[in-house]
Design a protein around this motif. Structure first.
Motif, PDB file in Angstrom:
ATOM      1  N   LEU A  70      42.295  37.486  29.927  1.00 35.72           N
ATOM      2  CA  LEU A  70      42.859  36.549  30.897  1.00 35.72           C
ATOM      3  C   LEU A  70      44.366  36.479  30.688  1.00 35.72           C
ATOM      4  O   LEU A  70      44.852  36.687  29.572  1.00 35.72           O
ATOM      5  CB  LEU A  70      42.286  35.142  30.693  1.00 35.72           C
ATOM      6  CG  LEU A  70      40.858  34.878  31.145  1.00 35.72           C
ATOM      7  CD1 LEU A  70      40.426  33.472  30.726  1.00 35.72           C
ATOM      8  CD2 LEU A  70      40.730  35.038  32.647  1.00 35.72           C
ATOM      9  N   LEU A  71      45.105  36.127  31.754  1.00 36.20           N
ATOM     10  CA  LEU A  71      46.542  35.884  31.619  1.00 36.20           C
ATOM     11  C   LEU A  71      46.742  34.493  31.040  1.00 36.20           C
ATOM     12  O   LEU A  71      46.148  33.523  31.525  1.00 36.20           O
ATOM     13  CB  LEU A  71      47.235  35.967  32.977  1.00 36.20           C
ATOM     14  CG  LEU A  71      47.536  37.345  33.535  1.00 36.20           C
ATOM     15  CD1 LEU A  71      48.165  37.222  34.919  1.00 36.20           C
ATOM     16  CD2 LEU A  71      48.450  38.131  32.614  1.00 36.20           C
ATOM     17  N   ASN A  72      47.581  34.382  30.005  1.00 36.13           N
ATOM     18  CA  ASN A  72      47.862  33.050  29.452  1.00 36.13           C
ATOM     19  C   ASN A  72      48.982  32.380  30.249  1.00 36.13           C
ATOM     20  O   ASN A  72      49.479  32.940  31.236  1.00 36.13           O
ATOM     21  CB  ASN A  72      48.155  33.125  27.947  1.00 36.13           C
ATOM     22  CG  ASN A  72      49.490  33.779  27.630  1.00 36.13           C
ATOM     23  OD1 ASN A  72      50.362  33.975  28.479  1.00 36.13           O
ATOM     24  ND2 ASN A  72      49.676  34.136  26.367  1.00 36.13           N
ATOM     25  N   GLN A  73      49.420  31.209  29.819  1.00 38.71           N
ATOM     26  CA  GLN A  73      50.416  30.442  30.572  1.00 38.71           C
ATOM     27  C   GLN A  73      51.774  31.128  30.639  1.00 38.71           C
ATOM     28  O   GLN A  73      52.606  30.777  31.465  1.00 38.71           O
ATOM     29  CB  GLN A  73      50.564  29.015  30.008  1.00 38.71           C
ATOM     30  CG  GLN A  73      51.144  28.923  28.616  1.00 38.71           C
ATOM     31  CD  GLN A  73      50.080  28.833  27.535  1.00 38.71           C
ATOM     32  OE1 GLN A  73      48.999  29.404  27.656  1.00 38.71           O
ATOM     33  NE2 GLN A  73      50.382  28.113  26.465  1.00 38.71           N
ATOM     34  N   TRP A  74      52.027  32.117  29.775  1.00 36.75           N
ATOM     35  CA  TRP A  74      53.293  32.862  29.800  1.00 36.75           C
ATOM     36  C   TRP A  74      53.157  34.184  30.542  1.00 36.75           C
ATOM     37  O   TRP A  74      54.061  35.016  30.509  1.00 36.75           O
ATOM     38  CB  TRP A  74      53.798  33.121  28.379  1.00 36.75           C
ATOM     39  CG  TRP A  74      54.022  31.871  27.601  1.00 36.75           C
ATOM     40  CD1 TRP A  74      55.030  30.946  27.773  1.00 36.75           C
ATOM     41  CD2 TRP A  74      53.228  31.379  26.530  1.00 36.75           C
ATOM     42  NE1 TRP A  74      54.892  29.927  26.887  1.00 36.75           N
ATOM     43  CE2 TRP A  74      53.783  30.157  26.102  1.00 36.75           C
ATOM     44  CE3 TRP A  74      52.089  31.840  25.892  1.00 36.75           C
ATOM     45  CZ2 TRP A  74      53.254  29.411  25.068  1.00 36.75           C
ATOM     46  CZ3 TRP A  74      51.552  31.094  24.867  1.00 36.75           C
ATOM     47  CH2 TRP A  74      52.137  29.892  24.465  1.00 36.75           C
ATOM     48  N   GLY A  75      52.002  34.425  31.145  1.00 37.71           N
ATOM     49  CA  GLY A  75      51.789  35.668  31.881  1.00 37.71           C
ATOM     50  C   GLY A  75      51.476  36.849  30.977  1.00 37.71           C
ATOM     51  O   GLY A  75      51.695  37.994  31.355  1.00 37.71           O
ATOM     52  N   ILE A  76      50.957  36.561  29.787  1.00 39.31           N
ATOM     53  CA  ILE A  76      50.597  37.611  28.833  1.00 39.31           C
ATOM     54  C   ILE A  76      49.081  37.779  28.836  1.00 39.31           C
ATOM     55  O   ILE A  76      48.343  36.794  28.747  1.00 39.31           O
ATOM     56  CB  ILE A  76      51.095  37.255  27.410  1.00 39.31           C
ATOM     57  CG1 ILE A  76      52.617  37.089  27.402  1.00 39.31           C
ATOM     58  CG2 ILE A  76      50.667  38.313  26.399  1.00 39.31           C
ATOM     59  CD1 ILE A  76      53.167  36.470  26.126  1.00 39.31           C
ATOM     60  N   LEU A  77      48.637  39.001  28.949  1.00 35.85           N
ATOM     61  CA  LEU A  77      47.207  39.297  28.934  1.00 35.85           C
ATOM     62  C   LEU A  77      46.674  39.144  27.509  1.00 35.85           C
ATOM     63  O   LEU A  77      47.210  39.739  26.567  1.00 35.85           O
ATOM     64  CB  LEU A  77      46.993  40.730  29.422  1.00 35.85           C
ATOM     65  CG  LEU A  77      45.659  41.066  30.067  1.00 35.85           C
ATOM     66  CD1 LEU A  77      45.355  40.163  31.248  1.00 35.85           C
ATOM     67  CD2 LEU A  77      45.658  42.518  30.514  1.00 35.85           C
ATOM     68  N   GLU A  78      45.639  38.316  27.345  1.00 32.86           N
ATOM     69  CA  GLU A  78      45.034  38.083  26.034  1.00 32.86           C
ATOM     70  C   GLU A  78      43.515  38.137  26.150  1.00 32.86           C
ATOM     71  O   GLU A  78      42.958  37.822  27.208  1.00 32.86           O
ATOM     72  CB  GLU A  78      45.388  36.689  25.506  1.00 32.86           C
ATOM     73  CG  GLU A  78      46.821  36.490  25.140  1.00 32.86           C
ATOM     74  CD  GLU A  78      47.066  35.095  24.563  1.00 32.86           C
ATOM     75  OE1 GLU A  78      47.874  35.000  23.638  1.00 32.86           O
ATOM     76  OE2 GLU A  78      46.451  34.123  25.040  1.00 32.86           O
ATOM     77  N   PRO A  79      42.827  38.504  25.058  1.00 33.26           N
ATOM     78  CA  PRO A  79      41.369  38.431  25.090  1.00 33.26           C
ATOM     79  C   PRO A  79      40.921  36.979  25.266  1.00 33.26           C
ATOM     80  O   PRO A  79      41.599  36.061  24.801  1.00 33.26           O
ATOM     81  CB  PRO A  79      40.934  38.992  23.737  1.00 33.26           C
ATOM     82  CG  PRO A  79      42.141  38.949  22.873  1.00 33.26           C
ATOM     83  CD  PRO A  79      43.339  38.941  23.764  1.00 33.26           C
ATOM     84  N   VAL A  80      39.801  36.784  25.951  1.00 34.00           N
ATOM     85  CA  VAL A  80      39.263  35.439  26.155  1.00 34.00           C
ATOM     86  C   VAL A  80      38.906  34.809  24.813  1.00 34.00           C
ATOM     87  O   VAL A  80      39.144  33.625  24.579  1.00 34.00           O
ATOM     88  CB  VAL A  80      38.032  35.488  27.097  1.00 34.00           C
ATOM     89  CG1 VAL A  80      37.359  34.130  27.177  1.00 34.00           C
ATOM     90  CG2 VAL A  80      38.451  35.973  28.473  1.00 34.00           C
ATOM     91  N   SER A  81      38.373  35.592  23.905  1.00 32.40           N
ATOM     92  CA  SER A  81      37.915  35.099  22.611  1.00 32.40           C
ATOM     93  C   SER A  81      39.063  34.545  21.761  1.00 32.40           C
ATOM     94  O   SER A  81      40.166  35.099  21.744  1.00 32.40           O
ATOM     95  CB  SER A  81      37.246  36.235  21.833  1.00 32.40           C
ATOM     96  OG  SER A  81      36.998  35.849  20.498  1.00 32.40           O
ATOM     97  N   ASN A  82      38.780  33.453  21.061  1.00 32.49           N
ATOM     98  CA  ASN A  82      39.713  32.889  20.077  1.00 32.49           C
ATOM     99  C   ASN A  82      39.229  33.154  18.658  1.00 32.49           C
ATOM    100  O   ASN A  82      39.670  32.497  17.722  1.00 32.49           O
ATOM    101  CB  ASN A  82      39.855  31.375  20.270  1.00 32.49           C
ATOM    102  CG  ASN A  82      40.745  31.032  21.435  1.00 32.49           C
ATOM    103  OD1 ASN A  82      41.490  31.870  21.934  1.00 32.49           O
ATOM    104  ND2 ASN A  82      40.659  29.805  21.902  1.00 32.49           N
ATOM    105  N   ASP A  83      38.307  34.088  18.499  1.00 29.20           N
ATOM    106  CA  ASP A  83      37.749  34.383  17.176  1.00 29.20           C
ATOM    107  C   ASP A  83      38.687  35.290  16.387  1.00 29.20           C
ATOM    108  O   ASP A  83      38.844  36.468  16.717  1.00 29.20           O
ATOM    109  CB  ASP A  83      36.378  35.052  17.301  1.00 29.20           C
ATOM    110  CG  ASP A  83      35.323  34.125  17.878  1.00 29.20           C
ATOM    111  OD1 ASP A  83      35.487  32.893  17.751  1.00 29.20           O
ATOM    112  OD2 ASP A  83      34.344  34.627  18.456  1.00 29.20           O
ATOM    113  N   ASP A  84      39.296  34.726  15.343  1.00 26.51           N
ATOM    114  CA  ASP A  84      40.145  35.523  14.464  1.00 26.51           C
ATOM    115  C   ASP A  84      39.242  36.460  13.668  1.00 26.51           C
ATOM    116  O   ASP A  84      38.260  36.021  13.063  1.00 26.51           O
ATOM    117  CB  ASP A  84      40.924  34.607  13.527  1.00 26.51           C
ATOM    118  CG  ASP A  84      41.985  35.329  12.714  1.00 26.51           C
ATOM    119  OD1 ASP A  84      41.939  36.575  12.621  1.00 26.51           O
ATOM    120  OD2 ASP A  84      42.861  34.649  12.163  1.00 26.51           O
ATOM    121  N   SER A  85      39.567  37.727  13.659  1.00 26.61           N
ATOM    122  CA  SER A  85      38.740  38.716  12.963  1.00 26.61           C
ATOM    123  C   SER A  85      38.726  38.497  11.459  1.00 26.61           C
ATOM    124  O   SER A  85      37.798  38.920  10.775  1.00 26.61           O
ATOM    125  CB  SER A  85      39.252  40.130  13.260  1.00 26.61           C
ATOM    126  OG  SER A  85      40.530  40.311  12.671  1.00 26.61           O
ATOM    127  N   GLY A  86      39.777  37.875  10.919  1.00 27.03           N
ATOM    128  CA  GLY A  86      39.885  37.709   9.474  1.00 27.03           C
ATOM    129  C   GLY A  86      40.300  38.984   8.759  1.00 27.03           C
ATOM    130  O   GLY A  86      40.451  38.995   7.539  1.00 27.03           O
TER     131      GLY A  86
END
Length: 192
Positions: A95-111
């Motif tokens: 999804l596009l974030n509020q700054w117009g940057i494409l990011e994965p929907v997931s917020n899961d940090d891989s660690g």
């Protein structure tokens, strides 16, 4: 030159690149990376998704290659002012974030902290591997938390012709810089 001056200068230079120039320079950077590093299946690559409005390097060459060779792919995502690393796959939703940057929907940090390659966006790097980014410090923080064995690789359209005068002790330099014409190593703080 100071970082602020270099940031302005190289953002301005990028504005004049045509889409074809960006495509060609990005492809050459990708080819130089592959030829020099020769990534292998099951290695782990952390790579940014380009911000088109800033005319960043097209990293789709990299991600397509990595997926086709079973190289694990991770991308940055800013969550609560921290850069996390999200593993992505060919079918990952973005999804596009509020700054117009494409990011994965997931917020899961891989660690994951033991990346083989951390391919880093920047506006400029000097002959010692010092970086000029967008000034937020996300990658300095990220670099502090990954394995010292991870190769920190900047990709840039421009060769290092000018020194950065205002490097801070908190700044973490690159190990390598890949341009359309060269791969430069900064070990021992000089070009090999």
């Amino acid at each position: 030159m100071k970082k602020s001056e270099l940031r302005k200068k190289y953002l301005e230079k990028r504005k004049f690149f045509s889409d074809e120039e960006i495509f060609q320079k990005s492809e050459n950077i990708f080819k130089n990376f592959i030829e020099y590093f020769k990534p292998l299946p099951q290695q782990k690559a952390h790579i940014f998704i380009p911000i088109n409005k800033f005319r960043e390097i097209n990293t789709r060459f990299f991600t397509s290659y990595f997926f086709s060779r079973n190289i694990r792919v991770f991308v940055p995502k800013i969550v609560d002012t921290m850069l996390i690393s999200v593993e992505i796959f060919e079918d990952t939703a973005f999804l596009l974030n509020q700054w117009g940057i494409l990011e994965p929907v997931s917020n899961d940090d891989s660690g994951i902290t033991d990346f083989d390659y951390v391919i880093t966006p920047l506006l400029y790097a000097d002959k010692n591997g010092n970086r000029v980014g967008y000034g937020k410090g996300f990658y300095d923080d990220f670099f502090r938390n990954i394995s010292s064995e991870s190769k920190k690789i900047g990709v840039n359209y421009f060769n290092p012709d000018e020194n950065i005068d205002d490097v801070r002790k908190e700044d973490i330099s690159l190990d390598y810089l890949v341009t359309p014409t060269d791969v430069l190593s900064f070990f021992n703080k000089g070009l090999e």
